[in-house]
Design an enzyme around this catalytic site. Structure first.
Site, PDB file in Angstrom:
ATOM      1  N   GLU A  89      -4.018  18.688   6.547  1.00 18.26           N
ATOM      2  CA  GLU A  89      -2.898  17.739   6.534  1.00 18.26           C
ATOM      3  C   GLU A  89      -1.870  18.183   5.503  1.00 18.26           C
ATOM      4  OE1 GLU A  89      -5.032  13.569   7.629  1.00 18.26           O
ATOM      5  OE2 GLU A  89      -5.122  14.060   5.519  1.00 18.26           O
TER       6      GLU A  89
ATOM      7  N   TRP B 164       0.829  -1.204   0.000  1.00 13.16           N
ATOM      8  CA  TRP B 164       0.000   0.000   0.000  1.00 13.16           C
ATOM      9  C   TRP B 164       0.866   1.259   0.000  1.00 13.16           C
ATOM     10  CZ3 TRP B 164      -4.796   2.307   0.255  1.00 13.16           C
ATOM     11  CH2 TRP B 164      -4.842   3.588   0.842  1.00 13.16           C
TER      12      TRP B 164
ATOM     13  N   ASP C  62       0.534   9.139   0.891  1.00 16.30           N
ATOM     14  CA  ASP C  62       1.199  10.415   0.608  1.00 16.30           C
ATOM     15  C   ASP C  62       2.651  10.325   0.104  1.00 16.30           C
ATOM     16  OD1 ASP C  62      -0.988  10.771   2.188  1.00 16.30           O
ATOM     17  OD2 ASP C  62       0.056  11.790   3.796  1.00 16.30           O
TER      18      ASP C  62
HETATM   19  C1  FRU Z   1      -2.712  12.203   4.740  1.00 15.82           C
HETATM   20  C2  FRU Z   1      -2.342  11.521   6.035  1.00 15.82           C
HETATM   21  C3  FRU Z   1      -1.328  12.329   6.783  1.00 15.82           C
HETATM   22  C4  FRU Z   1      -0.656  11.313   7.651  1.00 15.82           C
HETATM   23  C5  FRU Z   1      -0.627  10.117   6.725  1.00 15.82           C
HETATM   24  C6  FRU Z   1      -0.721   8.804   7.417  1.00 15.82           C
HETATM   25  O1  FRU Z   1      -3.144  11.357   3.753  1.00 15.82           O
HETATM   26  O2  FRU Z   1      -3.499  11.309   6.809  1.00 15.82           O
HETATM   27  O3  FRU Z   1      -1.864  13.408   7.514  1.00 15.82           O
HETATM   28  O4  FRU Z   1       0.625  11.703   8.034  1.00 15.82           O
HETATM   29  O5  FRU Z   1      -1.711  10.270   5.841  1.00 15.82           O
HETATM   30  O6  FRU Z   1      -0.513   7.756   6.542  1.00 15.82           O
END
Ligand code: FRU
Length: 601
Positions: free
Chosen positions: A321, A144, A147
């Protein structure tokens, strides 16, 4: 009653170990099933990997290595196969070569199919098994991804880290995976580079190159900042940590003083760090609940909070985020403006996650949004999230990359061996329209190097309808269409991308509303989520000539209008490549003055 075949060696070992049953097919593994679904696999490490069979929708089991009665590393949550095997993931054992270890597997019944498929191996098959895997977009070989993280450019190489679960194709066990490229198109998977530890999983963040050794880890050390995300029985805790690399991001050493920034806030994450040259200091921007916090530092270890941004600004339909803060040139002028990128989930314009941005000024401590009334979106599709930019990109470029999915359905898209791709790389600049500044996301120039065979269609006029019966002879689903349209007096210009099965992506320009619209509700496989069949619309800032580039890659379409004045990214899952395009109109028609299709490699 299940029947298991026992090898002599396994039977002998099981008697020795006082087992009641073994069920594994690999005789070099000895499995003991205990009460309460606990299991102990004992082995002498004679191979590089323990291959774990996984089932996407199985409940999570917990897996860890035990050596000399001590747990090594953190417990991994793995959806070990119970009824069927969806894919395999390798548990890397090379650190224990020649040693006797145990693997503790908690929460898996003795009759799970996993036990028959579990095996030691020296190689792991990473060859593609997916029809929807894109050709020219970055994807993890297996597992998987979400980000993009820690992107930096050094010595001619683009480094891309990413939120990575190496133990399954759904979100979990966040590590940083690593890939490298010299042209932003061909990516080499470098494996896992930062693994979870006592402070938690490794959530999103960024990397800088410390040219002046401000942190004392060495000149040109690569320093990663990430969120340590810890789950405790009392709730989740997030803090910021750092790690440095002296081999260009291949391996990292975690800083002994982690975490470096702590908070009483629950959502406190995704540090983006960059050098602010006028002030000769580092800046960190952090996403905290529904606002951003800005910090400064001279040594990358000690940080001072300088300001906050975001209350009463922009969209607040979800948590903020993955921030970024960049200075960009305004096209056609000598002006430069600062852009604060703010990813938000949910609360995007078409549901779920999306990236908004603010344009304004920054003095090294405080960001001021100069058009607070309008919410601005980076991309007008459903599938561009967590977009951030490369640090140190060459030639003063600002190159952005997004995660090409949406939290509404990212875990359910119809792939198994891996899940999720990145968008193509996009160069960011600003342009001005109606007194406002907007982001322009131009496909990075490297995309032209991916062009192969070209098919051109001579200019044609559409007064009623028109159809291109075959876009490419051997269409493998990875191509770019570049077209120019002379609008004349048309009020609607429709462009349908379709395959011979009638699956289609309907696009049209609504010239009265000044919009570009894409409808994927009949695009192919759409039933894996109610949020997937969708219609998305982008504002169009253009005159009487429209320029459109469509990047199609097996399971995605990225539409760039006027070279990036609008961009729309949407996933699609057709059962065969779209190889036809039909045109329609309302009003007195239009002319397609140029139409080229390029195969992309
Ligand atoms: C965004 C997020 C971030 C976090 C990550 C965790 O997609 O929620 O804020 O660091 O994914 O996988």
């Amino acid at each position: 009653m299940k029947k298991y075949t026992y090898t002599l060696k396994a039977v002998f070992l099981s008697i020795l170990l006082g087992m009641t049953s073994t069920s594994q097919a690999d005789s070099s593994l000895t499995v003991r099933h205990l009460v309460n679904e606990q299991n102990i696999v004992s082995l002498n490490v004679t191979a590089k990997f323990l291959i774990l069979p996984v089932q996407d929708d199985a409940p999570e089991s917990k897996v860890c290595i035990v050596k000399d009665n001590e747990q090594r590393g953190t417990l991994m949550n793995v959806r070990l196969a119970r009824e069927r095997v969806d894919s395999y993931v390798p548990f890397i054992l090379s650190d224990y070569k020649g040693q006797q270890i145990s693997v503790d597997i908690q929460g898996l019944p003795a009759d799970a199919v996993c036990w028959k498929e579990l095996k030691l191996a020296d190689s792991f098959d990473m060859s593609n098994k997916e029809t929807f895997r894109p050709v020219y977009h970055h994807t993890p070989a297996y597992g998987w991804m979400n980000d993009p993280n820690g992107m930096f450019y050094k010595d001619g190489v683009y480094h891309l880290f990413f939120q990575y679960n190496p133990y399954g194709s759904v979100w979990g066990n966040m590590h940083w995976g690593h890939s490298t490229s010299s042209d932003l198109i061909h990516w080499n998977f470098e494996g896992v580079s930062i693994v979870p530890d006592a402070w938690g999983a490794i959530f999103s963040g960024s990397c800088v190159v410390d040219h002046n050794n401000t942190a004392g880890f060495g000149k040109d050390a690569v320093i990663a900042f990430y969120t340590s995300a810890k789950s405790t029985p009392w709730g989740d805790v997030q803090s910021e940590s750092m790690a440095y690399s002296l081999d260009n991001g291949k391996t990292f050493v975690k800083y002994a003083g982690n975490p470096i920034i702590t908070s009483l806030e629950k959502d406190f994450r995704d540090p983006k760090v960059f050098w602010y040259a006028p002030g000769k200091h580092w800046v960190m921007i952090l996403a905290v609940g529904q606002h951003m916090e800005l910090y400064s530092s001279v040594n990358l270890k000690d940080w001072k909070k300088e300001s906050e941004f975001g209350k009463m600004q922009g969209a607040h339909g979800g948590v903020w985020e993955c921030p970024d803060l960049i200075e960009l040139p305004v096209e056609g002028s000598r002006e430069r403006k600062w852009v604060l990128i703010c990813n938000i989930n949910p609360g995007g314009p078409f549901g779920g996650s999306a990236a908004q941005y603010f344009v304004g000024s920054f003095d090294g401590k405080t960001f001021v949004n100069e058009s607070p009334v309008q919410t601005k979106w980076m991309d007008w599709g459903k599938d561009n999230y967590a977009t951030v930019t490369w640090n140190n990109a060459p030639d003063g470029r600002c190159i952005a990359l997004g995660w090409m999915s949406n939290w509404q359905y990212a875990n359910n898209v119809p792939t198994r061996q891996y899940r999720s791709a990145n968008t193509i790389a996009r160069d960011l600049t600003l342009y001005k329209a109606g007194g406002e500044f907007y982001l322009k996301s131009t496909p990075s120039r490297e995309m032209k190097q991916a062009r192969g065979e070209k098919v051109s269609v001579p200019s044609f006029k559409v007064t009623d309808s028109y159809k291109i019966e075959s876009l490419l002879k051997d269409n493998n689903g990875a191509y770019e269409i570049e077209m120019e349209i002379q609008v004349a007096d048309a009020s609607k210009i429709s462009l349908n991308l379709q395959n011979e099965k009638g699956e289609q992506v309907s696009m049209y320009y609504d010239l009265l509303r000044k919009q570009f619209v894409m409808d994927r509700s009949k695009s192919g496989k759409v039933d894996f989520s109610n949020d997937f069949p969708a219609v998305t619309a982008a504002p169009v800032h253009a005159g009487k000539t429209l320029r459109l580039r469509l990047f199609v890659d097996r399971s995605s379409i990225e539409a760039f209008g006027e070279d990036g004045k609008f961009v729309m990214t949407n996933l699609v899952f057709p059962s065969s490549p779209y190889n036809q395009m039909s045109f329609g109109t309302e009003g007195s028609g239009y002319t397609v003055s140029s139409f080229n299709v390029y195969k992309l490699r």
